[in-house]
Each structure stands twice: as structure tokens, then as C-alpha cells.
Design a protein around this motif. Sequence first.
Motif, PDB file in Angstrom:
ATOM      1  N   PRO A  50       6.012   6.314  -6.786  1.00 40.90           N
ATOM      2  CA  PRO A  50       7.336   5.834  -7.184  1.00 40.90           C
ATOM      3  C   PRO A  50       7.401   4.309  -6.998  1.00 40.90           C
ATOM      4  N   PRO A  51       8.148   3.615  -7.889  1.00 39.64           N
ATOM      5  CA  PRO A  51       8.169   2.141  -7.896  1.00 39.64           C
ATOM      6  C   PRO A  51       8.485   1.508  -6.540  1.00 39.64           C
ATOM      7  N   ASP A  52       9.433   2.073  -5.777  1.00 39.98           N
ATOM      8  CA  ASP A  52       9.766   1.461  -4.481  1.00 39.98           C
ATOM      9  C   ASP A  52       8.582   1.524  -3.520  1.00 39.98           C
ATOM     10  N   LEU A  53       7.833   2.608  -3.598  1.00 35.42           N
ATOM     11  CA  LEU A  53       6.668   2.750  -2.724  1.00 35.42           C
ATOM     12  C   LEU A  53       5.556   1.799  -3.161  1.00 35.42           C
ATOM     13  N   GLN A  54       5.424   1.627  -4.481  1.00 31.49           N
ATOM     14  CA  GLN A  54       4.432   0.684  -5.006  1.00 31.49           C
ATOM     15  C   GLN A  54       4.694  -0.720  -4.459  1.00 31.49           C
ATOM     16  N   GLN A  55       5.968  -1.072  -4.447  1.00 38.12           N
ATOM     17  CA  GLN A  55       6.328  -2.410  -3.981  1.00 38.12           C
ATOM     18  C   GLN A  55       6.054  -2.586  -2.493  1.00 38.12           C
ATOM     19  N   ALA A  56       6.425  -1.593  -1.727  1.00 43.19           N
ATOM     20  CA  ALA A  56       6.183  -1.656  -0.284  1.00 43.19           C
ATOM     21  C   ALA A  56       4.691  -1.717   0.016  1.00 43.19           C
ATOM     22  N   LEU A  57       3.912  -0.983  -0.771  1.00 48.65           N
ATOM     23  CA  LEU A  57       2.452  -0.999  -0.601  1.00 48.65           C
ATOM     24  C   LEU A  57       1.893  -2.387  -0.915  1.00 48.65           C
ATOM     25  N   GLN A  58       2.397  -2.977  -1.999  1.00 49.77           N
ATOM     26  CA  GLN A  58       1.958  -4.325  -2.372  1.00 49.77           C
ATOM     27  C   GLN A  58       2.175  -5.306  -1.231  1.00 49.77           C
ATOM     28  N   GLN A  59       3.361  -5.211  -0.628  1.00 51.37           N
ATOM     29  CA  GLN A  59       3.674  -6.117   0.486  1.00 51.37           C
ATOM     30  C   GLN A  59       2.722  -5.909   1.645  1.00 51.37           C
ATOM     31  N   ARG A  60       2.457  -4.637   1.962  1.00 51.74           N
ATOM     32  CA  ARG A  60       1.546  -4.332   3.070  1.00 51.74           C
ATOM     33  C   ARG A  60       0.155  -4.889   2.779  1.00 51.74           C
ATOM     34  N   ALA A 265      -4.536   3.171   3.108  1.00 53.13           N
ATOM     35  CA  ALA A 265      -4.566   4.570   3.561  1.00 53.13           C
ATOM     36  C   ALA A 265      -3.566   4.788   4.697  1.00 53.13           C
ATOM     37  N   VAL A 266      -3.480   3.844   5.622  1.00 50.82           N
ATOM     38  CA  VAL A 266      -2.486   3.969   6.703  1.00 50.82           C
ATOM     39  C   VAL A 266      -1.088   4.029   6.094  1.00 50.82           C
ATOM     40  N   PHE A 267      -0.836   3.155   5.135  1.00 54.68           N
ATOM     41  CA  PHE A 267       0.473   3.140   4.467  1.00 54.68           C
ATOM     42  C   PHE A 267       0.763   4.491   3.808  1.00 54.68           C
ATOM     43  N   MET A 268      -0.204   5.011   3.091  1.00 57.63           N
ATOM     44  CA  MET A 268       0.012   6.276   2.377  1.00 57.63           C
ATOM     45  C   MET A 268       0.201   7.442   3.337  1.00 57.63           C
ATOM     46  N   LEU A 269      -0.497   7.398   4.473  1.00 56.31           N
ATOM     47  CA  LEU A 269      -0.328   8.487   5.450  1.00 56.31           C
ATOM     48  C   LEU A 269       1.055   8.417   6.092  1.00 56.31           C
ATOM     49  N   GLU A 270       1.599   7.207   6.204  1.00 60.53           N
ATOM     50  CA  GLU A 270       2.989   7.073   6.675  1.00 60.53           C
ATOM     51  C   GLU A 270       3.969   7.670   5.671  1.00 60.53           C
ATOM     52  N   ASN A 271       3.530   7.721   4.418  1.00 64.01           N
ATOM     53  CA  ASN A 271       4.382   8.254   3.349  1.00 64.01           C
ATOM     54  C   ASN A 271       3.797   9.539   2.768  1.00 64.01           C
ATOM     55  N   MET A 272       3.238  10.313   3.644  1.00 64.20           N
ATOM     56  CA  MET A 272       2.507  11.525   3.260  1.00 64.20           C
ATOM     57  C   MET A 272       3.368  12.502   2.468  1.00 64.20           C
TER      58      MET A 272
END
Length: 368
Positions: A50-60, A265-272
Amino acid sequence: MAANQSVENAVSENLLRWIRPEIKQLAAYHVADASGLIKLDAMENPYSLPPDLQQALQQRLASAALNRYPDPAATKLTDRLKQTMQVPDGQAVMLGNGSDELIQMLAMAVAQKGACLMSFEPGFVMYRMIAEFTGIDYVGLPLTDDFQLDMAATRKAIDKHQPAIIFIAYPNNPSANLFEHNAIKEILAIAPGLVVVDEAYHPFAQTSFMSSLPGHENLLVMRTVSKLGLAGLRLGLLCGRPAIINEIDKVRLPYNINVLTQTAAVFMLENMAVLEQQAALIREQRSVVFEDMKKFKGLAVFPSQANFILFRVLEKSADAVFESIKNDGVLIKNMRADTGPLKNCLRVTIGTPEENRAFLAALEKALL
Ligand SMILES: *Cc1c(COP(=O)(O)O)cnc(C)c1O
């Protein structure tokens, strides 16, 4: 990779003699070109973030220290994975650049003269390929006609070959089924060496040997985040007793999990939860596609506990059906077998509802 055949780039046989003959004999691993096609050939998760998650991932990712070598032990990521994947207390975890790299490290660690790597066929092709790369003897035991373990043959083969390591894909690829739980338990009991249960499709099978780790010293459980929706990250994990994992870890190159992969991967596991929802959608679509395919005459459709379905074309040529589906814009996988258990078989990955409808329409047309 196309070989450059031009005269000025030619290489003499005399030079190529330095390449190991068994490597020269290999065919390169072929990845089909999917440009412009609906891609249902490689067990990928069809959903993006989802776009909001994409953005947060980019920042990370923007804050990741690309100037530094990665954490060689990937401690933060490993801790997260232990939690998410419910690795039992006291068990060790090591990471690979995809589970393919873990298979390679396992094979390298046990490949001494006379050692044997055993697995089951039809099965995941990397076991055999990596056995060839590392020079370990390979024994592939045939599955039964319904793709189950042939235990009489397996007992005999284990006794005869004394395998250093046995790979069991659970569920199996390309047949998509789970082997009998008790058969695997018996293999664990009689195997003289290591037994790797490869749970690449765990998000779709939802059954596991992970909780059995404390009860079996020779059991290793392998997982990957690839089929869960992160195939591009290249991250797999191997779980087992510390005394074994510590030995395998010695052949690991120090920085095999890069900074971007560790961070993402850490980011995605936080958003599992997002990935789990996607897996649930895929499981749902699996039964939709399966039920629809069963209605088609001229197909044998095999039950699936994974995110793909294997099927046999009964009255036409699988090659023709594959090409017809491809001409309609959908790329699936042709198992390319004229004989044996995969005879005239094709394999389709479960996509989005829209992609699946396109596949089913193309299939129906191909079977006319
Ligand atoms: C896809 C697959 C893998 C490879 O996973 P990566 O982590 O992407 O290298 C391993 N085992 C089986 C059975 C697979 O189908």
C-alpha cells in the motif's frame, strides 16, 4: 546470458579445459522473459505494498548507512525473524542471501569425498544443481505417482547411501502437496545425517516442523521470505541446534545479507500483518482457481498447499497449451516433460483475482 560468438571474443578449448567438466556439461538456469506478460511462472506474491507503507519504507531505506558494511550477524533482523517465525527458544538461526544460498552453504559444509546429498523427485531443482556445483554425490529418489514419499524405497536408499544431508521440501515444489507428516518423522528417525525441511511455502501451507526442532537433533528447518512477498530482497533462514548452525555458519561469507535487505526486511516484519493478509488472499484465490480448473475437461489438477497449482494436460500437448496461454498474455511454467511423473504438466502461480481470471480464460481457450 547470451554467449558472445564473435571471432575476436572467441576462447580456445585449451583455455576452457580449466573449467571443471561437470560444470561445462551443465545447462545454465533459465529464467523466462516475462516482459509485457502477466507473470504467473515464479511463485511470486502478485501484490505490491500500500502507498503509505511504500513511503515509510522509502524513508527507512534512505537512512540506511550504505557507506558501512552490514551487521555481519544481522542481529536485529535475526531477532525479529525468530519472533515472527516462532523459532523455539534455544534454537539458532542463520541467514542466507535467499534460501538458495543456505542450500549452497549446507552442501559446501558436508561435501567431503564420498558424501551424499539426497532429495526427492520431482522436486526443487536447486538441490540437484547445488550438489553438482559443490561436487557432492546426488541421489534423487522418485516420489510415488501421487507425489508422496515412497517409504520402502526411501528406507533402502538411506541405508545404502548413508546421506550426509537430506532435503525435503514441505510443501513440495513443483507438486504443491505436503508429504505425510509421519513419513518425515520416520526419515528424521532413520537418517544418519542432517535432514532439512524446506518450508518455502509455509505462508500457504500453515503447517510446520518448526516446533519439532527441540525433539530432533538432526532436524533443520529452512524458511524464506520470497514466497511471502519479498522475493526481491533475497533472504532465507535456517533454524536448528546451535552446535550445527555454528558449523554451517563458518562457510558463510561475512556480509551476505546487505544493508538494504536487512533494513527493508526489519521494516516489513514490523508490518507483517500486510503480508499475512496478502497470503490469506492468495490462499482464498487458490481454491477459486482450483475449483474452476477442475471443471475443465482434459485436465488433471493436483491439490495444492502452496501458492501454485500443478496440472496435467490430458488430451492436447502441454507445449501447445502453454504457448496458447502465453499468446493470450499470461506466462506460466512449462514443466517440459514428455515422460515420467511430470508428463505433459504445467504449473501456474496464484495471482490477483484479475490475473487469475485472465489465466482461466486463456486456459479455457487453449483447451478448445
Ligand atoms: C522458491 C523455493 C526456494 C528458494 O527460495 P529463495 O529464498 O528465493 O532462494 C527454496 N525452496 C523451495 C522448495 C522453493 O520452491
